[in-house]
Design a protein around this motif. Structure first.
Motif, PDB file in Angstrom:
ATOM      1  N   GLY A   5       0.790  -1.195   0.027  1.00  0.00           N
ATOM      2  CA  GLY A   5      -0.162   0.083   0.092  1.00  0.00           C
ATOM      3  C   GLY A   5       1.062   1.311   0.048  1.00  0.00           C
ATOM      4  O   GLY A   5       0.348   2.289   0.638  1.00  0.00           O
ATOM      5  N   ARG A   6       2.143   1.120  -0.297  1.00  0.00           N
ATOM      6  CA  ARG A   6       2.698   2.583  -0.460  1.00  0.00           C
ATOM      7  C   ARG A   6       3.769   2.299  -1.545  1.00  0.00           C
ATOM      8  O   ARG A   6       4.046   1.372  -2.171  1.00  0.00           O
ATOM      9  CB  ARG A   6       3.510   2.730   0.895  1.00  0.00           C
ATOM     10  CG  ARG A   6       4.863   1.766   1.258  1.00  0.00           C
ATOM     11  CD  ARG A   6       5.584   2.426   2.514  1.00  0.00           C
ATOM     12  NE  ARG A   6       6.739   1.548   2.518  1.00  0.00           N
ATOM     13  CZ  ARG A   6       8.094   1.811   2.042  1.00  0.00           C
ATOM     14  NH1 ARG A   6       8.047   2.817   1.285  1.00  0.00           N
ATOM     15  NH2 ARG A   6       9.037   1.126   2.327  1.00  0.00           N
ATOM     16  N   HIS A   7       4.395   3.605  -1.997  1.00  0.00           N
ATOM     17  CA  HIS A   7       5.355   3.507  -2.993  1.00  0.00           C
ATOM     18  C   HIS A   7       6.810   2.824  -2.611  1.00  0.00           C
ATOM     19  O   HIS A   7       7.268   3.021  -1.432  1.00  0.00           O
ATOM     20  CB  HIS A   7       5.750   5.149  -2.855  1.00  0.00           C
ATOM     21  CG  HIS A   7       6.396   5.596  -4.419  1.00  0.00           C
ATOM     22  ND1 HIS A   7       5.590   5.978  -5.523  1.00  0.00           N
ATOM     23  CD2 HIS A   7       7.690   5.638  -4.588  1.00  0.00           C
ATOM     24  CE1 HIS A   7       6.726   6.198  -6.307  1.00  0.00           C
ATOM     25  NE2 HIS A   7       7.713   6.360  -5.951  1.00  0.00           N
ATOM     26  N   VAL A  41       6.112   2.865  -8.175  1.00  0.00           N
ATOM     27  CA  VAL A  41       7.347   2.510  -7.899  1.00  0.00           C
ATOM     28  C   VAL A  41       8.444   3.434  -8.332  1.00  0.00           C
ATOM     29  O   VAL A  41       8.230   3.974  -9.600  1.00  0.00           O
ATOM     30  CB  VAL A  41       7.551   1.217  -8.732  1.00  0.00           C
ATOM     31  CG1 VAL A  41       9.190   0.920  -8.593  1.00  0.00           C
ATOM     32  CG2 VAL A  41       6.890  -0.095  -8.135  1.00  0.00           C
ATOM     33  N   GLU A  42       9.507   3.855  -7.598  1.00  0.00           N
ATOM     34  CA  GLU A  42      10.468   4.792  -8.196  1.00  0.00           C
ATOM     35  C   GLU A  42      11.523   3.804  -8.465  1.00  0.00           C
ATOM     36  O   GLU A  42      12.053   3.163  -7.790  1.00  0.00           O
ATOM     37  CB  GLU A  42      10.659   5.805  -6.922  1.00  0.00           C
ATOM     38  CG  GLU A  42      11.724   6.729  -7.344  1.00  0.00           C
ATOM     39  CD  GLU A  42      12.150   7.858  -6.579  1.00  0.00           C
ATOM     40  OE1 GLU A  42      12.980   8.463  -6.723  1.00  0.00           O
ATOM     41  OE2 GLU A  42      11.500   7.891  -5.554  1.00  0.00           O
ATOM     42  N   GLU A  64      20.850   2.504   1.462  1.00  0.00           N
ATOM     43  CA  GLU A  64      20.497   3.616   2.678  1.00  0.00           C
ATOM     44  C   GLU A  64      19.023   4.184   2.156  1.00  0.00           C
ATOM     45  O   GLU A  64      18.452   4.842   3.113  1.00  0.00           O
ATOM     46  CB  GLU A  64      21.393   4.592   2.948  1.00  0.00           C
ATOM     47  CG  GLU A  64      22.636   4.315   3.505  1.00  0.00           C
ATOM     48  CD  GLU A  64      23.784   5.443   3.614  1.00  0.00           C
ATOM     49  OE1 GLU A  64      23.526   6.411   2.954  1.00  0.00           O
ATOM     50  OE2 GLU A  64      24.843   4.873   4.057  1.00  0.00           O
ATOM     51  N   GLN A  65      18.854   4.191   0.951  1.00  0.00           N
ATOM     52  CA  GLN A  65      17.627   4.910   0.561  1.00  0.00           C
ATOM     53  C   GLN A  65      16.566   3.954  -0.338  1.00  0.00           C
ATOM     54  O   GLN A  65      15.331   4.618  -0.629  1.00  0.00           O
ATOM     55  CB  GLN A  65      18.157   6.085  -0.531  1.00  0.00           C
ATOM     56  CG  GLN A  65      18.854   5.589  -1.597  1.00  0.00           C
ATOM     57  CD  GLN A  65      19.412   6.647  -2.504  1.00  0.00           C
ATOM     58  OE1 GLN A  65      18.531   7.635  -3.203  1.00  0.00           O
ATOM     59  NE2 GLN A  65      20.741   6.851  -2.745  1.00  0.00           N
ATOM     60  N   CYS A  66      16.626   2.989  -0.465  1.00  0.00           N
ATOM     61  CA  CYS A  66      15.830   2.077  -1.304  1.00  0.00           C
ATOM     62  C   CYS A  66      15.384   0.612  -0.615  1.00  0.00           C
ATOM     63  O   CYS A  66      16.047   0.202   0.316  1.00  0.00           O
ATOM     64  CB  CYS A  66      16.380   1.530  -2.531  1.00  0.00           C
ATOM     65  SG  CYS A  66      16.820   2.684  -3.645  1.00  0.00           S
ATOM     66  N   ASP A  67      14.004   0.215  -0.883  1.00  0.00           N
ATOM     67  CA  ASP A  67      13.690  -0.457  -0.081  1.00  0.00           C
ATOM     68  C   ASP A  67      13.980  -2.031  -0.885  1.00  0.00           C
ATOM     69  O   ASP A  67      13.992  -3.076  -0.215  1.00  0.00           O
ATOM     70  CB  ASP A  67      11.940  -0.539  -0.455  1.00  0.00           C
ATOM     71  CG  ASP A  67      11.433   0.661  -0.028  1.00  0.00           C
ATOM     72  OD1 ASP A  67      11.276   1.099   1.423  1.00  0.00           O
ATOM     73  OD2 ASP A  67      10.691   1.525  -0.717  1.00  0.00           O
ATOM     74  N   ARG A 284       5.026  -6.370  -1.883  1.00  0.00           N
ATOM     75  CA  ARG A 284       3.542  -6.145  -1.619  1.00  0.00           C
ATOM     76  C   ARG A 284       2.691  -7.331  -1.257  1.00  0.00           C
ATOM     77  O   ARG A 284       1.551  -7.089  -0.357  1.00  0.00           O
ATOM     78  CB  ARG A 284       2.895  -5.759  -3.088  1.00  0.00           C
ATOM     79  CG  ARG A 284       3.446  -4.325  -3.496  1.00  0.00           C
ATOM     80  CD  ARG A 284       3.013  -4.059  -5.034  1.00  0.00           C
ATOM     81  NE  ARG A 284       3.522  -2.616  -5.352  1.00  0.00           N
ATOM     82  CZ  ARG A 284       3.373  -2.171  -6.412  1.00  0.00           C
ATOM     83  NH1 ARG A 284       3.155  -2.841  -7.542  1.00  0.00           N
ATOM     84  NH2 ARG A 284       3.841  -0.955  -6.870  1.00  0.00           N
ATOM     85  N   ALA A 285       2.930  -8.323  -1.418  1.00  0.00           N
ATOM     86  CA  ALA A 285       2.465  -9.492  -0.781  1.00  0.00           C
ATOM     87  C   ALA A 285       2.618  -9.818   0.527  1.00  0.00           C
ATOM     88  O   ALA A 285       1.466 -10.079   1.364  1.00  0.00           O
ATOM     89  CB  ALA A 285       2.761 -11.044  -1.551  1.00  0.00           C
ATOM     90  N   THR A 286       3.694  -9.577   0.998  1.00  0.00           N
ATOM     91  CA  THR A 286       4.115  -9.514   2.439  1.00  0.00           C
ATOM     92  C   THR A 286       3.973  -8.325   3.321  1.00  0.00           C
ATOM     93  O   THR A 286       3.989  -8.276   4.404  1.00  0.00           O
ATOM     94  CB  THR A 286       5.522 -10.067   2.569  1.00  0.00           C
ATOM     95  OG1 THR A 286       6.654  -9.223   2.151  1.00  0.00           O
ATOM     96  CG2 THR A 286       5.720 -11.414   1.833  1.00  0.00           C
TER      97      THR A 286
END
Length: 338
Positions: A5-7, A41-42, A64-67, A284-286
């Protein structure tokens, strides 16, 4: 970090310059096409310059900045990327390093999408056994670990198919004299394969069947004078992926990529986009981008993308379901061998 539910920010180091630039550029274009399809998605891209040290510093910044972290193109660079991911206790999604040692080096920290190097040659050897049984095979490998692993796997498969095989280093071909038929499989860097193919075709008794890993991409036809009849092995070819459960449909992706790049995609673009689709699906699934959550989701997942089948060994992260594709060059370019 949570993924539902988020970017999401997806970070990737790619060779936009240096020796792997031709493939890193394709992977970037493929990821940009995928990002337009993926929605919230960025995409953050850093140029690793085809250098392990630059790759490492870039990955540290991205972490440090990415998921989500995607790996680089090339087995050599992915080897360093896996080390960095393990040290940071992060998970990295490997789309560009097919080396067996790379895929299995860091269980829990590396999820691999490509077919491992040791299984690369399987479609050519099965084709050779059915079409030209008894023809001896020379297996030429380059200087790097990837080429040696492809050659080692080819030798094992050849033996299982009763194909007489001789394994040699690139540049040391010693084919049969006279008119006796023989076959050649070469695996090295793009440049090594091109040189081996040129040398083999210039022999008084050239191979009756010739397969090169480099011939799995379209650029091969631009640097080899007449590639007709040459076989190539790659991770993907148009029509090989089947109906995808995750990610864009192949026809849509190919059309969008061609419009963007001016040429159809090769497998480096498709495997990068498919890997990103799998990684974002797992997040997104988890609802989480923690290493444990992503690893758990990936090890349970059995699915398909436009790239083909996906399933990993739950103990190592090595790809077990995907298969390489055999193509043969004709006047219109490389076509899949069915």
């Amino acid at each position: 970090m949570t993924g539902r539910g988020r970017h999401l920010r997806v970070g990737v180091c790619l060779s936009l310059s240096g020796r792997y630039g031709r493939f890193g550029g394709q992977a970037r274009a493929g990821l940009e096409v995928w990002r337009a399809w993926a929605g919230a998605v960025e995409l953050v891209v850093e140029d690793d310059e085809s250098r392990p040290d630059v790759l490492e510093s870039g990955l540290l910044r991205l972490a440090e900045q990415c998921d989500i972290l995607l790996g680089p193109y090339s087995t050599q660079l992915m080897r360093r990327a896996g080390d960095v991911a393990a040290r940071l206790d992060r998970l990295i999604w490997n789309h560009g390093g097919a080396g067996d040692d790379v895929e299995a080096a860091h269980p829990g920290h590396v999820v691999s999408v490509p077919t491992p190097a040791s299984r690369y040659a399987e479609p050519f050897l099965h084709h050779l056994a059915s079409e030209a049984g008894g023809v001896p095979l020379w297996i030429a490998h380059g200087k790097g670990a990837f080429g040696r692993q492809v050659a080692a796997g080819a030798e094992v498969t050849a033996r299982s198919l009763s194909i007489p095989a001789v394994r040699v280093a690139t540049g040391r071909l010693s084919p049969p004299a006279g008119t006796r038929r023989w076959a050649l499989m070469c695996a090295g860097s793009f440049e090594e394969d091109v040189e081996t193919v040129r040398n083999a075709l210039a022999l008084a008794n050239p191979p009756s069947r010739l397969c090169a890993v480099a011939a799995g991409v379209r650029e091969f036809g631009q640097v080899v004078g007449d590639p007709r009849g040459i076989y190539g092995v790659g991770q993907w070819s148009p029509g090989s992926g089947g109906k995808p459960e995750l990610g864009p449909a192949e026809a849509d992706f190919v059309a969008a990529y061609t419009e963007r790049a001016g040429v159809p995609p090769d497998y480096p673009a498709v495997q990068a986009a498919a890997t990103a689709a799998i990684a974002v699906h797992c997040a997104r699934a988890t609802g989480s981008t923690s290493r444990d959550a992503l690893w758990s989701a990936a090890t349970r997942l059995q699915t398909t993308t436009m790239f083909g089948d996906f399933r990993i060994d739950p103990l190592t992260g090595t790809q077990t379901a995907h298969r390489t594709v055999l193509v043969r060059w004709d006047a219109d370019g490389p076509s899949p061998v069915r």
